[in-house]
Design an enzyme around this catalytic site. Structure first.
Site, mmCIF file in Angstrom:
data_model
loop_
_atom_site.group_PDB
_atom_site.id
_atom_site.type_symbol
_atom_site.label_atom_id
_atom_site.label_comp_id
_atom_site.label_asym_id
_atom_site.label_seq_id
_atom_site.Cartn_x
_atom_site.Cartn_y
_atom_site.Cartn_z
ATOM 1 N N HIS A 306 2.405 1.041 -1.281
ATOM 2 C CA HIS A 306 1.280 0.930 -0.716
ATOM 3 C C HIS A 306 1.299 -0.197 0.100
ATOM 4 C CE1 HIS A 306 -3.022 0.914 0.082
ATOM 5 N NE2 HIS A 306 -3.026 2.063 -0.271
ATOM 6 N N ASP A 364 -1.569 9.374 -3.668
ATOM 7 C CA ASP A 364 -1.200 10.656 -3.532
ATOM 8 C C ASP A 364 -0.309 11.277 -4.428
ATOM 9 O OD1 ASP A 364 -1.307 9.048 -0.464
ATOM 10 O OD2 ASP A 364 -2.522 11.055 -0.741
HETATM 11 C C1 SDX Z 1 -2.385 6.237 1.595
HETATM 12 O O1 SDX Z 1 -3.627 2.091 3.575
HETATM 13 C C2 SDX Z 1 -4.353 2.822 2.725
HETATM 14 O O2 SDX Z 1 -5.194 2.298 2.219
HETATM 15 C C3 SDX Z 1 -3.905 4.189 2.609
HETATM 16 C C4 SDX Z 1 -4.675 5.214 1.481
HETATM 17 C C5 SDX Z 1 -6.177 5.337 1.724
HETATM 18 O O3 SDX Z 1 -6.689 5.463 0.679
HETATM 19 O O4 SDX Z 1 -6.353 5.393 2.934
HETATM 20 O O5 SDX Z 1 -4.430 4.304 0.264
HETATM 21 C C6 SDX Z 1 -3.895 6.244 1.547
HETATM 22 O O6 SDX Z 1 -1.914 6.565 2.734
HETATM 23 C C7 SDX Z 1 -1.398 6.147 0.539
HETATM 24 C C8 SDX Z 1 -0.039 5.780 1.100
HETATM 25 C C9 SDX Z 1 0.717 7.206 0.920
HETATM 26 N N1 SDX Z 1 1.906 7.189 1.595
HETATM 27 C C10 SDX Z 1 3.074 7.464 1.054
HETATM 28 O O7 SDX Z 1 3.102 7.584 -0.234
HETATM 29 C C11 SDX Z 1 4.147 7.365 1.811
HETATM 30 C C12 SDX Z 1 5.409 6.762 1.129
HETATM 31 N N2 SDX Z 1 4.953 5.202 1.201
HETATM 32 C C13 SDX Z 1 5.703 4.498 2.262
HETATM 33 O O8 SDX Z 1 5.696 5.032 3.477
HETATM 34 C C14 SDX Z 1 5.107 3.072 2.289
HETATM 35 O O9 SDX Z 1 5.090 2.572 1.026
HETATM 36 C C15 SDX Z 1 3.688 2.824 2.970
HETATM 37 C C16 SDX Z 1 3.407 3.296 4.354
HETATM 38 C C17 SDX Z 1 2.587 3.311 2.049
HETATM 39 C C18 SDX Z 1 3.562 1.226 2.669
HETATM 40 O O10 SDX Z 1 4.499 0.741 3.479
HETATM 41 P P1 SDX Z 1 4.550 -0.930 3.796
HETATM 42 O O11 SDX Z 1 3.671 -1.525 2.992
HETATM 43 O O12 SDX Z 1 4.509 -1.263 5.170
HETATM 44 O O13 SDX Z 1 6.170 -0.967 3.421
HETATM 45 P P2 SDX Z 1 7.179 -0.929 4.154
HETATM 46 O O14 SDX Z 1 7.178 0.492 4.748
HETATM 47 O O15 SDX Z 1 7.475 -1.801 5.026
HETATM 48 O O16 SDX Z 1 8.540 -0.986 3.062
HETATM 49 C C19 SDX Z 1 8.697 -1.995 2.249
HETATM 50 C C20 SDX Z 1 9.969 -1.764 1.744
HETATM 51 C C21 SDX Z 1 11.030 -0.972 2.589
HETATM 52 O O17 SDX Z 1 12.284 -1.568 2.295
HETATM 53 P P3 SDX Z 1 12.896 -2.596 3.198
HETATM 54 O O18 SDX Z 1 12.987 -2.362 4.850
HETATM 55 O O19 SDX Z 1 11.995 -3.967 3.009
HETATM 56 O O20 SDX Z 1 14.327 -3.089 2.731
HETATM 57 O O21 SDX Z 1 10.017 -0.671 0.754
HETATM 58 C C22 SDX Z 1 10.523 0.443 1.187
HETATM 59 C C23 SDX Z 1 10.852 0.300 2.733
HETATM 60 O O22 SDX Z 1 12.055 1.010 2.848
HETATM 61 N N3 SDX Z 1 9.632 1.471 0.767
HETATM 62 C C24 SDX Z 1 10.159 2.725 0.112
HETATM 63 C C25 SDX Z 1 8.953 3.489 0.181
HETATM 64 N N4 SDX Z 1 7.863 2.844 0.624
HETATM 65 C C26 SDX Z 1 8.796 1.492 0.949
HETATM 66 N N5 SDX Z 1 11.545 3.213 -0.045
HETATM 67 C C27 SDX Z 1 11.430 4.368 -0.701
HETATM 68 N N6 SDX Z 1 10.292 4.897 -0.837
HETATM 69 C C28 SDX Z 1 9.089 4.722 -0.579
HETATM 70 N N7 SDX Z 1 8.087 5.613 -0.561
#
Ligand code: SDX
Length: 429
Positions: A306, A364
Site C-alpha cells: 500500500h 483488496d
Molecule cells: C487500493 O491509495 C489508496 O488508499 C488505495 C486504496 C483505497 O482505499 O483507495 O487503499 C485501495 O488501491 C489498495 C492497493 C491495491 N493495489 C494492489 O494490491 C496492487 C499491488 N500493490 C502494488 O502495486 C503497490 O504495492 C501499490 C501500488 C499498492 C503501492 O505502491 P508503492 O507504495 O508506490 O510501492 P512501489 O510500487 O514503489 O513498490 C515499492 C517496492 C518496489 O520494489 P523496489 O522497486 O523498491 O525494489 O515494493 C515492491 C516494488 O517492486 N512491491 C511489490 C508489490 N508492491 C510493491 N512487489 C511484489 N508484489 C507487490 N504487490
C-alpha cells in the site's frame, strides 16, 4: 494560522515558507509561493510527500495502521454502524440522530431508480462488456439526464447530485451485472435496506421471489463501509482534479470510476482473486513468492502493499474476520482461494523481502474472497468497490467545490525534452 517557518537555502537566495500544523498527522510546508519567489518547482512524481489539499473527512496514519472517518475509527464504524449512517457521517461530518438518519435513508431509498430512458444506454454495450466500462459510460451519461443537478456552485444542486449518485450507483452496478448475464434488470425495492436492495437487484429474477440472506447483506454492508473513503487516493484525487475545472458532478465521478479500474488501485481485488486461483494450491505458493521478488519478473502479488499503510491495512484485518464468518456460515470453508490466501499471508509476512518492502495484505486481499462467496463473478469486484467509494468521492467533491479558496489544479513538470530548435523541412531530414 502559523508562526512556524521553513527555510530553503538555494544557490543565491533564501526562501522562508510557512509551516501549518494539522489536527492530526504531519506538519505541511506551504510551497505555493515558491515558484514566484525562487523560480523553482518542487518535484514529487506520485505525490508521495505532497498534501494536495486540506480536508476534514478521513485521516490515515500509515505507520499505526489507523483509519478515521470524521474522527471515528474504522473498526468501531465497521462493528457498530452501517453503510448509510457512514455515508451521512462522511457527507455532513456528524453522526445522525434517529430522525436525521431516518430522513436520510428515506431520501436515498427514493432516489434509487434510474431515468427509464437510461436503460437504452446499456443496450449499446456488448453483452460481454466489463461492468466497469458500463459504469464509467452510464455515470458520465447521467450528465445528459439530470440537468437540474449540474450547477456545482448551487448548494442545493450539489446536495441533489450527491444523493442521486449515492442512491443510483448500486442500481447501475446491478444493471451492468444483469446485462452481462442476459437476465432482465431488477428494479430497486423501497422496503429493503441499501445492501439488501443491491443483492436483490443483482440476484433476484422476475420468475420467483427472492429472500435476502441477512448474513450476506450484513457482509455486503460491511464491504461497502470498509471501502467508503480513503483520504486522497488515486481515484479521489482524480475526482478532485476534475472538479477543480468546474466540471459537473457526474462527469467527475465517472473520471473517478475510470481511475479506480486500474489493477494498481481498485482493480486489485479482481486481480488478487485471479492470482489466488492461479496459485490454486498452497504447494504452489513458493513459486509465486519467488516471482514477486524477482526484479526481472513484472509479476506483482496483487492485494499486497500500500502507498500509505506501511505495517497493516486495518480494513484487511476486519475483512479477514468477515471472510471467516461468511465462509463458515455459507459452509464453504473449503474454499481453495481462502486456503491459499491464509497460507500466502502467513508465508509472505514471514518473508524478509515482504518485511523489508513493508508489503502485507491490503483491503483488496480478502474482499474478493467474500464477494466470491456471496456469489459475485470477479468482474463485479471493482464495480462494488466503485459503489462503496461513491460516497467518499462525493464527500470530497462537495468539500472541495464548497471551498471559497478553490482554484483549478494545474501541476507543473521537470521538462527533460529537446531544447528549442528550428523546424526542418522534410526534404532536409
Ligand atoms: C487500493 O491509495 C489508496 O488508499 C488505495 C486504496 C483505497 O482505499 O483507495 O487503499 C485501495 O488501491 C489498495 C492497493 C491495491 N493495489 C494492489 O494490491 C496492487 C499491488 N500493490 C502494488 O502495486 C503497490 O504495492 C501499490 C501500488 C499498492 C503501492 O505502491 P508503492 O507504495 O508506490 O510501492 P512501489 O510500487 O514503489 O513498490 C515499492 C517496492 C518496489 O520494489 P523496489 O522497486 O523498491 O525494489 O515494493 C515492491 C516494488 O517492486 N512491491 C511489490 C508489490 N508492491 C510493491 N512487489 C511484489 N508484489 C507487490 N504487490
Amino acid at each position: 494560522m502559523t508562526n512556524k517557518m521553513a527555510k530553503l537555502i538555494l544557490e543565491n537566495s533564501e526562501i522562508e515558507m510557512p509551516i501549518y500544523s494539522p489536527s492530526m498527522g504531519p506538519d505541511v510546508i506551504d510551497i505555493s509561493k515558491l515558484y514566484t519567489q525562487a523560480g523553482v518547482f518542487t518535484y514529487d512524481p506520485g505525490f508521495t510527500s505532497t498534501a494536495a489539499c486540506d480536508s476534514s473527512i478521513t485521516f490515515i496514519d500509515g505507520e499505526k495502521g489507523e483509519l478515521l472517518h470524521r474522527g471515528y475509527p474504522i473498526e468501531q464504524l465497521a462493528e457498530q454502524s452501517h453503510y448509510l449512517e457512514v455515508c451521512y457521517l462522511l457527507l455532513y461530518g456528524v453522526l445522525p440522530t434517529v430522525l436525521e438518519l431516518d430522513n436520510f435513508e428515506n431520501l436515498v431509498t427514493r432516489h434509487t431508480m434510474l431515468h427509464e430512458q437510461m436503460m437504452h444506454f446499456f443496450r449499446g454495450f456488448r453483452r460481454d462488456a466489463h461492468p466497469m466500462a458500463v459504469m464509467t459510460g452510464v455515470v458520465g451519461a447521467m450528465s445528459a439526464f439530470y440537468h437540474d443537478s449540474l450547477e456545482v456552485n448551487d448548494p442545493f444542486q450539489r446536495q441533489v447530485a450527491s444523493i442521486r449518485l449515492i442512491a443510483k450507483m448500486p442500481t447501475i452496478a446491478a444493471m451492468a451485472f444483469k446485462y452481462n448475464s442476459g437476465q432482465p434488470f431488477m428494479y430497486p425495492r423501497n422496503d429493503l435496506d441499501y445492501a439488501s436492495n443491491f443483492l436483490q437487484m443483482c440476484f433476484a429474477v422476475p420468475a420467483e421471489d427472492y429472500q435476502v440472506n441477512p448474513i450476506l447483506s450484513r457482509a455486503m454492508d460491511r464491504i461497502f463501509t470498509l471501502h467508503a473513503d480513503h483520504e486522497q487516493n488515486a481515484s479521489t484525487s482524480t475526482v478532485r482534479l476534475a472538479s477543480s475545472s468546474g466540471a459537473n458532478p457526474f462527469a467527475c465521478i465517472a473520471a473517478g470510476i475510470a481511475c479506480l479500474w486500474g489493477p494498481a488501485h481498485g482493480g486489485a481485488n479482481q486481480a488478487c482473486l485471479e492470482i489466488l486461483k492461479e496459485i490454486g494450491s498452497v504447494e504452489r505458493i513458493p513459486e509465486f513468492i519467488a516471482r514477486a521478488k524477482d526484479k526481472n519478473d513484472p509479476f506483482r502479488l496483487m492485494g499486497f502493499g500500500h502507498r500509505v499503510y506501511k505495517n497493516f491495512d486495518p480494513r484487511a484485518q476486519i475483512l479477514k474476520k468477515s471472510a471467516d464468518e461468511v465462509l463458515d456460515l455459507l459452509g464453504v470453508q473449503g474454499n481453495p482461494a481462502l486456503q491459499v490466501a491464509r497460507e500466502l499471508e502467513k508465508v509472505a509476512l514471514a518473508d524478509p523481502y515482504f518485511q523489508e518492502k513493508k508489503l502485507f495484505p491490503n483491503v483488496d486481499f480478502y474482499s474478493g474472497i467474500i464477494l466470491e462467496a456471496i456469489g459475485f463473478p470477479m468482474s463485479m469486484f471493482t464495480p462494488i468497490f466503485a459503489v462503496a467509494r461513491t460516497v467518499g468521492w462525493v464527500s470530497q467533491w462537495k468539500e472541495m467545490v464548497g471551498d471559497p479558496k478553490l482554484k483549478i489544479g494545474r501541476p507543473r513538470q521537470l521538462y527533460i525534452g529537446e531544447k528549442k530548435r528550428a523546424y526542418l523541412n522534410i526534404k532536409d531530414r
